[in-house]
Design a protein around this motif. Structure first.
Motif, PDB file in Angstrom:
ATOM      1  N   VAL A 105       0.826  -1.208   0.000  1.00 31.63           N
ATOM      2  CA  VAL A 105       0.000   0.000   0.000  1.00 31.63           C
ATOM      3  C   VAL A 105       0.863   1.262   0.000  1.00 31.63           C
ATOM      4  O   VAL A 105       2.077   1.218   0.172  1.00 31.63           O
ATOM      5  N   SER A 106       0.174   2.377  -0.172  1.00 30.06           N
ATOM      6  CA  SER A 106       0.730   3.698   0.110  1.00 30.06           C
ATOM      7  C   SER A 106      -0.232   4.374   1.066  1.00 30.06           C
ATOM      8  O   SER A 106      -1.429   4.478   0.779  1.00 30.06           O
ATOM      9  N   ALA A 107       0.275   4.820   2.205  1.00 28.81           N
ATOM     10  CA  ALA A 107      -0.597   5.421   3.224  1.00 28.81           C
ATOM     11  C   ALA A 107      -1.324   6.657   2.694  1.00 28.81           C
ATOM     12  O   ALA A 107      -2.365   7.026   3.231  1.00 28.81           O
ATOM     13  N   GLN A 108      -0.789   7.282   1.660  1.00 29.88           N
ATOM     14  CA  GLN A 108      -1.408   8.491   1.118  1.00 29.88           C
ATOM     15  C   GLN A 108      -2.517   8.178   0.117  1.00 29.88           C
ATOM     16  O   GLN A 108      -3.211   9.090  -0.362  1.00 29.88           O
ATOM     17  N   ASP A 109      -2.704   6.904  -0.213  1.00 31.24           N
ATOM     18  CA  ASP A 109      -3.624   6.484  -1.266  1.00 31.24           C
ATOM     19  C   ASP A 109      -4.949   6.000  -0.668  1.00 31.24           C
ATOM     20  O   ASP A 109      -4.974   5.099   0.167  1.00 31.24           O
ATOM     21  N   THR A 110      -6.047   6.598  -1.114  1.00 36.70           N
ATOM     22  CA  THR A 110      -7.376   6.258  -0.582  1.00 36.70           C
ATOM     23  C   THR A 110      -7.724   4.785  -0.793  1.00 36.70           C
ATOM     24  O   THR A 110      -8.234   4.115   0.111  1.00 36.70           O
ATOM     25  N   ALA A 111      -7.434   4.267  -1.979  1.00 38.92           N
ATOM     26  CA  ALA A 111      -7.741   2.861  -2.267  1.00 38.92           C
ATOM     27  C   ALA A 111      -6.950   1.927  -1.349  1.00 38.92           C
ATOM     28  O   ALA A 111      -7.442   0.862  -0.957  1.00 38.92           O
ATOM     29  N   SER A 112      -5.742   2.319  -0.998  1.00 37.58           N
ATOM     30  CA  SER A 112      -4.924   1.514  -0.084  1.00 37.58           C
ATOM     31  C   SER A 112      -5.551   1.447   1.297  1.00 37.58           C
ATOM     32  O   SER A 112      -5.604   0.384   1.926  1.00 37.58           O
ATOM     33  N   ILE A 113      -6.046   2.585   1.763  1.00 33.00           N
ATOM     34  CA  ILE A 113      -6.689   2.625   3.083  1.00 33.00           C
ATOM     35  C   ILE A 113      -7.975   1.806   3.066  1.00 33.00           C
ATOM     36  O   ILE A 113      -8.295   1.091   4.026  1.00 33.00           O
ATOM     37  N   ASP A 114      -8.730   1.880   1.956  1.00 34.14           N
ATOM     38  CA  ASP A 114      -9.964   1.084   1.827  1.00 34.14           C
ATOM     39  C   ASP A 114      -9.655  -0.414   1.916  1.00 34.14           C
ATOM     40  O   ASP A 114     -10.366  -1.168   2.604  1.00 34.14           O
ATOM     41  N   LEU A 115      -8.593  -0.842   1.219  1.00 37.96           N
ATOM     42  CA  LEU A 115      -8.203  -2.249   1.253  1.00 37.96           C
ATOM     43  C   LEU A 115      -7.792  -2.654   2.662  1.00 37.96           C
ATOM     44  O   LEU A 115      -8.182  -3.715   3.159  1.00 37.96           O
ATOM     45  N   LEU A 116      -7.033  -1.796   3.317  1.00 41.35           N
ATOM     46  CA  LEU A 116      -6.597  -2.081   4.689  1.00 41.35           C
ATOM     47  C   LEU A 116      -7.792  -2.264   5.615  1.00 41.35           C
ATOM     48  O   LEU A 116      -7.842  -3.216   6.402  1.00 41.35           O
ATOM     49  N   VAL A 117      -8.765  -1.371   5.512  1.00 40.07           N
ATOM     50  CA  VAL A 117      -9.959  -1.454   6.358  1.00 40.07           C
ATOM     51  C   VAL A 117     -10.710  -2.759   6.103  1.00 40.07           C
ATOM     52  O   VAL A 117     -11.159  -3.428   7.039  1.00 40.07           O
ATOM     53  N   ASP A 118     -10.832  -3.141   4.829  1.00 40.61           N
ATOM     54  CA  ASP A 118     -11.544  -4.387   4.489  1.00 40.61           C
ATOM     55  C   ASP A 118     -10.871  -5.601   5.134  1.00 40.61           C
ATOM     56  O   ASP A 118     -11.531  -6.486   5.683  1.00 40.61           O
ATOM     57  N   VAL A 119      -9.533  -5.637   5.080  1.00 47.29           N
ATOM     58  CA  VAL A 119      -8.802  -6.783   5.638  1.00 47.29           C
ATOM     59  C   VAL A 119      -8.901  -6.790   7.164  1.00 47.29           C
ATOM     60  O   VAL A 119      -9.062  -7.848   7.786  1.00 47.29           O
ATOM     61  N   VAL A 120      -8.822  -5.610   7.773  1.00 43.59           N
ATOM     62  CA  VAL A 120      -8.973  -5.522   9.233  1.00 43.59           C
ATOM     63  C   VAL A 120     -10.348  -6.035   9.647  1.00 43.59           C
ATOM     64  O   VAL A 120     -10.483  -6.807  10.611  1.00 43.59           O
ATOM     65  N   LYS A 121     -11.375  -5.626   8.919  1.00 44.10           N
ATOM     66  CA  LYS A 121     -12.746  -6.063   9.233  1.00 44.10           C
ATOM     67  C   LYS A 121     -12.869  -7.582   9.154  1.00 44.10           C
ATOM     68  O   LYS A 121     -13.514  -8.206   9.995  1.00 44.10           O
ATOM     69  N   GLN A 122     -12.251  -8.176   8.143  1.00 42.48           N
ATOM     70  CA  GLN A 122     -12.334  -9.629   7.990  1.00 42.48           C
ATOM     71  C   GLN A 122     -11.715 -10.344   9.196  1.00 42.48           C
ATOM     72  O   GLN A 122     -12.147 -11.433   9.571  1.00 42.48           O
ATOM     73  N   HIS A 123     -10.715  -9.718   9.797  1.00 39.03           N
ATOM     74  CA  HIS A 123     -10.036 -10.333  10.942  1.00 39.03           C
ATOM     75  C   HIS A 123     -10.777 -10.086  12.260  1.00 39.03           C
ATOM     76  O   HIS A 123     -11.067 -11.031  12.989  1.00 39.03           O
ATOM     77  N   VAL A 124     -11.042  -8.822  12.558  1.00 39.98           N
ATOM     78  CA  VAL A 124     -11.554  -8.507  13.898  1.00 39.98           C
ATOM     79  C   VAL A 124     -13.051  -8.745  14.039  1.00 39.98           C
ATOM     80  O   VAL A 124     -13.558  -8.848  15.156  1.00 39.98           O
ATOM     81  N   PHE A 125     -13.745  -8.828  12.913  1.00 41.03           N
ATOM     82  CA  PHE A 125     -15.193  -9.081  13.001  1.00 41.03           C
ATOM     83  C   PHE A 125     -15.563 -10.434  12.412  1.00 41.03           C
ATOM     84  O   PHE A 125     -16.704 -10.656  12.005  1.00 41.03           O
ATOM     85  N   ASP A 126     -14.595 -11.361  12.373  1.00 45.70           N
ATOM     86  CA  ASP A 126     -14.867 -12.676  11.786  1.00 45.70           C
ATOM     87  C   ASP A 126     -15.712 -13.559  12.701  1.00 45.70           C
ATOM     88  O   ASP A 126     -16.199 -14.608  12.287  1.00 45.70           O
TER      89      ASP A 126
END
Length: 427
Positions: free
Chosen positions: A350-371
């Motif tokens: 990712v690039s922390a400055q990139d919106t799509a990167s942050i969106d992907l990060l959030v999706d992966v976090v959700k899959q883990h912490v809300f599984d």
């Protein structure tokens, strides 16, 4: 004038022993970066291949002579060593070279002391400094004690007074360490109460870990600005080593009503002093108690594998093992050969400055912490509206219906929430 003062750094030599450590070249590069972070300018470096340091002088006799010549040639007053040196090594090298000797531990402690902002961080750094000074009283504090007592010249009486002053100073430092430990425990107790409260609320905790200056604070600020309760609650970020010493915790509220706590922890560095690791154990407790770790890696740095090895070692030292972790290769925008955002399992580019990167990060976090979420229908009597409010704040509401018996909600619940609201679940 201010800019000129910034440029006028203290010239230093850096030195190190190569004991066939595959990370040695990187450690010397890192030592130069640490020196620069502490207002120094590295004018040259000397290294020697040895299986182990010489007990009295660190370097071999010939290399010490070479160091003495280099000090004179470059007209420097300070030498910074890549290892932690013994009091006798420091004393002997200073006598033989005429320069002040600072080891890696003292350098890092200096940087931490200049960066500490909160009471907790200042206490932790102060304790580590005192623990470092204690066995070095004769070396590092002798001159200072003479100055304090107005001593001058030699003689038995003067030397006896010095010994007495050293013992007094030793007891003073031990007392200071004890008092600091006591205050740290008190602050730590307050933190534990806050963590227990968050656990009771069933809020997941995600912690950012990784090497210093990898971009942890940048990623946190991107998430806070988009999903935080207060977008002004960003944390300090800068292109510098150890920009953040404090553990900041922010609540991230996602559009689907799910939320988690995000912790930004102090960055790591190779050969981090043991006293400092121990002192910052309380600060790193957020990582130890997290549901998920996000390891942030500076993908643009050629030494990133060494940085990841250091992160793994430091986490092991603070007792963080066998914890779910997503590895995030950040700063991909600085690598022309890399496309981003990209994902391979629990590894992201990712690039922390990139919106799509942050969106992907959030999706992966959700899959883990809300599984572990499960859907349920709850029926809340109208006279218990506060529970409806709690669910609206802490759970994802899929549907709402008002019946003659109360408010019926279709919700996604964590296992803890299922237990908490069991009496209201109707299917």
């Amino acid at each position: 004038m201010h800019e000129n003062e910034q440029v006028a750094q203290v010239p230093v030599l850096i030195v190190g022993l190569d004991r066939n450590d595959p990370q040695f070249v990187y450690q010397m590069t890192e030592l130069a970066n640490l020196a620069e972070a502490n207002g120094m300018q590295v004018v040259d470096q000397l290294t020697q291949k040895l299986e182990r340091p010489v007990a009295s002088t660190y370097f071999g006799k010939g290399k010490v002579e070479e160091l003495k010549d280099a000090v004179a040639y470059h007209q420097v007053n300070m030498v910074v060593a890549n290892d932690e040196l013994s009091p006798s090594q420091i004393r002997n090298l200073e006598t033989m070279t005429g320069a002040t000797i600072m080891d890696r531990t003292a350098l890092i402690l200096d940087i931490f002391a200049s960066r500490a902002q909160t009471r907790m961080a200042k206490l932790q750094v102060n304790m580590a400094q005192l623990q470092y000074q204690l066995p070095r009283l004769r070396t590092s504090l002798n001159i200072r004690l003479d100055q304090q007592t107005g001593g001058g010249g030699g003689g038995f009486t003067s030397r006896g007074a010095g010994e007495t002053k050293l013992e007094t100073n030793r007891r003073t430092i031990e007392h200071q360490i004890a008092m600091i430990k006591k205050e740290i425990v008190e602050i730590q107790s307050d933190e534990q109460i806050r963590r227990a409260h968050r656990t009771k609320q069933a809020i997941k905790n995600v912690a950012l870990v990784g090497y210093t200056n990898a971009g942890k604070s940048t990623i946190m600020n991107q998430l806070v600005q988009r999903f935080g309760e207060n977008e002004s609650k960003t944390v300090f970020q800068a292109d510098m080593l150890f920009a953040t010493l404090e553990t900041a915790v922010r609540k991230i509220n996602l559009p689907d009503n799910q939320s988690f706590l995000l912790s930004d922890t102090v960055g790591f560095v190779s050969k981090l002093p043991h006293n400092l690791v121990a002192a910052f154990r309380a600060t790193l407790a957020e990582a130890a108690n997290a549901d998920l770790l996000l390891q942030i890696v500076d993908y643009s740095d050629e030494h990133y594998p060494d940085m990841m090895a250091t992160t793994a070692q430091t986490l092991k030292e603070i007792g963080v093992t066998d914890m779910p972790m997503i590895t995030i290769y950040n700063k991909a925008d600085l690598r022309p050969d890399t496309s981003y955002p990209d994902r391979d399992g629990d590894t992201l580019i990712v690039s922390a400055q990139d919106t799509a990167s942050i969106d992907l990060l959030v999706d992966v976090v959700k899959q883990h912490v809300f599984d572990d979420l499960s859907e349920a229908t709850v029926l809340i009597p109208f006279n218990q509206g506060e529970i409806v409010s709690d669910l609206n704040e802490q759970a994802s509401i899929l549907a709402t219906e008002y019946t003659e018996n109360g408010t019926q909600l279709r919700v996604s619940l964590t296992p803890l929430q299922v237990k908490r609201y069991a009496e209201f679940i109707v299917d």
